[in-house]
Scaffold this motif. Sequence first.
Motif, PDB file in Angstrom:
ATOM      1  N   TYR A  58     -10.416  21.627   2.334  1.00 21.49           N
ATOM      2  CA  TYR A  58      -9.709  20.627   1.859  1.00 21.49           C
ATOM      3  C   TYR A  58      -8.057  20.433   1.416  1.00 21.49           C
ATOM      4  O   TYR A  58      -7.317  20.667   1.268  1.00 21.49           O
ATOM      5  CB  TYR A  58     -10.041  21.404  -0.051  1.00 21.49           C
ATOM      6  N   ARG A  59      -8.018  21.061   3.053  1.00 24.08           N
ATOM      7  CA  ARG A  59      -7.176  20.575   3.119  1.00 24.08           C
ATOM      8  C   ARG A  59      -6.385  18.999   4.433  1.00 24.08           C
ATOM      9  O   ARG A  59      -7.337  19.323   5.644  1.00 24.08           O
ATOM     10  CB  ARG A  59      -6.124  22.275   4.294  1.00 24.08           C
TER      11      ARG A  59
ATOM     12  N   CYS B  56     -17.033  17.508   5.429  1.00 22.79           N
ATOM     13  CA  CYS B  56     -15.760  17.088   6.265  1.00 22.79           C
ATOM     14  C   CYS B  56     -14.401  18.217   5.798  1.00 22.79           C
ATOM     15  O   CYS B  56     -14.039  18.485   6.038  1.00 22.79           O
ATOM     16  CB  CYS B  56     -16.033  15.644   6.377  1.00 22.79           C
ATOM     17  N   LEU B  57     -14.163  17.716   4.153  1.00 21.32           N
ATOM     18  CA  LEU B  57     -13.348  18.545   3.440  1.00 21.32           C
ATOM     19  C   LEU B  57     -13.832  19.732   3.167  1.00 21.32           C
ATOM     20  O   LEU B  57     -12.672  20.413   3.724  1.00 21.32           O
ATOM     21  CB  LEU B  57     -13.421  17.834   1.810  1.00 21.32           C
ATOM     22  N   ARG B  58     -15.269  20.155   2.794  1.00 22.25           N
ATOM     23  CA  ARG B  58     -15.153  21.521   2.974  1.00 22.25           C
ATOM     24  C   ARG B  58     -15.200  22.017   4.482  1.00 22.25           C
ATOM     25  O   ARG B  58     -14.468  23.141   4.490  1.00 22.25           O
ATOM     26  CB  ARG B  58     -16.800  21.766   2.626  1.00 22.25           C
TER      27      ARG B  58
ATOM     28  N   ILE C 274     -12.067  14.245  10.545  1.00 24.56           N
ATOM     29  CA  ILE C 274     -11.050  14.906   9.873  1.00 24.56           C
ATOM     30  C   ILE C 274     -10.671  14.652   8.691  1.00 24.56           C
ATOM     31  O   ILE C 274     -10.354  13.374   8.308  1.00 24.56           O
ATOM     32  CB  ILE C 274      -9.676  15.318  11.171  1.00 24.56           C
ATOM     33  N   THR C 275     -10.200  15.688   7.955  1.00 22.50           N
ATOM     34  CA  THR C 275      -9.655  15.271   6.680  1.00 22.50           C
ATOM     35  C   THR C 275      -7.696  15.299   6.808  1.00 22.50           C
ATOM     36  O   THR C 275      -6.840  16.116   7.423  1.00 22.50           O
ATOM     37  CB  THR C 275      -9.293  16.725   5.833  1.00 22.50           C
ATOM     38  N   LEU C 276      -6.811  13.950   6.167  1.00 23.21           N
ATOM     39  CA  LEU C 276      -6.072  13.853   5.573  1.00 23.21           C
ATOM     40  C   LEU C 276      -5.618  13.178   4.343  1.00 23.21           C
ATOM     41  O   LEU C 276      -6.763  12.402   3.653  1.00 23.21           O
ATOM     42  CB  LEU C 276      -6.124  12.021   6.657  1.00 23.21           C
TER      43      LEU C 276
ATOM     44  N   HIS D 299      -3.155  21.110   0.215  1.00 29.66           N
ATOM     45  CA  HIS D 299      -4.643  21.614   0.056  1.00 29.66           C
ATOM     46  C   HIS D 299      -4.463  20.433  -1.833  1.00 29.66           C
ATOM     47  O   HIS D 299      -4.065  20.982  -2.367  1.00 29.66           O
ATOM     48  CB  HIS D 299      -4.086  22.740  -0.420  1.00 29.66           C
ATOM     49  N   LYS D 300      -6.155  20.422  -2.002  1.00 30.56           N
ATOM     50  CA  LYS D 300      -6.389  19.230  -2.608  1.00 30.56           C
ATOM     51  C   LYS D 300      -8.182  20.496  -3.298  1.00 30.56           C
ATOM     52  O   LYS D 300      -9.298  19.830  -2.397  1.00 30.56           O
ATOM     53  CB  LYS D 300      -6.440  18.086  -2.706  1.00 30.56           C
ATOM     54  N   PRO D 301      -7.996  21.302  -3.722  1.00 32.94           N
ATOM     55  CA  PRO D 301      -9.161  22.146  -3.932  1.00 32.94           C
ATOM     56  C   PRO D 301     -10.118  21.381  -4.872  1.00 32.94           C
ATOM     57  O   PRO D 301     -11.203  21.946  -4.614  1.00 32.94           O
ATOM     58  CB  PRO D 301      -8.540  22.790  -5.146  1.00 32.94           C
ATOM     59  N   ASN D 302     -10.244  20.300  -5.144  1.00 32.36           N
ATOM     60  CA  ASN D 302     -11.493  18.903  -5.728  1.00 32.36           C
ATOM     61  C   ASN D 302     -11.333  18.482  -4.676  1.00 32.36           C
ATOM     62  O   ASN D 302     -12.706  17.753  -4.891  1.00 32.36           O
ATOM     63  CB  ASN D 302     -11.350  19.036  -7.572  1.00 32.36           C
ATOM     64  N   GLY D 303     -10.800  17.951  -3.590  1.00 35.21           N
ATOM     65  CA  GLY D 303     -10.618  17.075  -2.625  1.00 35.21           C
ATOM     66  C   GLY D 303     -10.547  15.264  -3.246  1.00 35.21           C
ATOM     67  O   GLY D 303     -10.290  14.551  -2.085  1.00 35.21           O
ATOM     68  N   LYS D 304     -10.300  15.712  -4.709  1.00 37.51           N
ATOM     69  CA  LYS D 304      -9.286  14.331  -5.385  1.00 37.51           C
ATOM     70  C   LYS D 304      -8.332  14.226  -3.889  1.00 37.51           C
ATOM     71  O   LYS D 304      -7.599  14.746  -4.069  1.00 37.51           O
ATOM     72  CB  LYS D 304      -9.425  14.317  -5.879  1.00 37.51           C
TER      73      LYS D 304
END
Length: 94
Positions: A30-31, A24-26, A65-67, A38-43
């Motif tokens: 990662y946004r 999902c994050l990918r 979805i990514t939040l 934006h969190k490039p590592n997903g953390k």
Amino acid sequence: MNSDWWDREDWWKTPEWKALRRECLRRNNYRCVRCGVHKPNGKGLTAHHVIPRDQGGPHHLDNLITLCPPCHDLVEGQGLYNKAAIIACPDRMS
């Protein structure tokens, strides 16, 4: 994939959930889909169930979805259950 992992009380600890969260994050680069943080590592990002699990929402990529945490809190607080409403929801955090 083990078909009953989503019924576990600790489903978020399973390798299946961790893989689905990463996917999902990918997919969302990662946004946060609301504010664009934006969190490039997903953390610090959440794979949010659009239709909540307790309302029958599945653990499927098309229901995630990514939040970021502030947007997640806003969406949860307003009880938004579709992607269009979540993305278009105005900020009412101030």
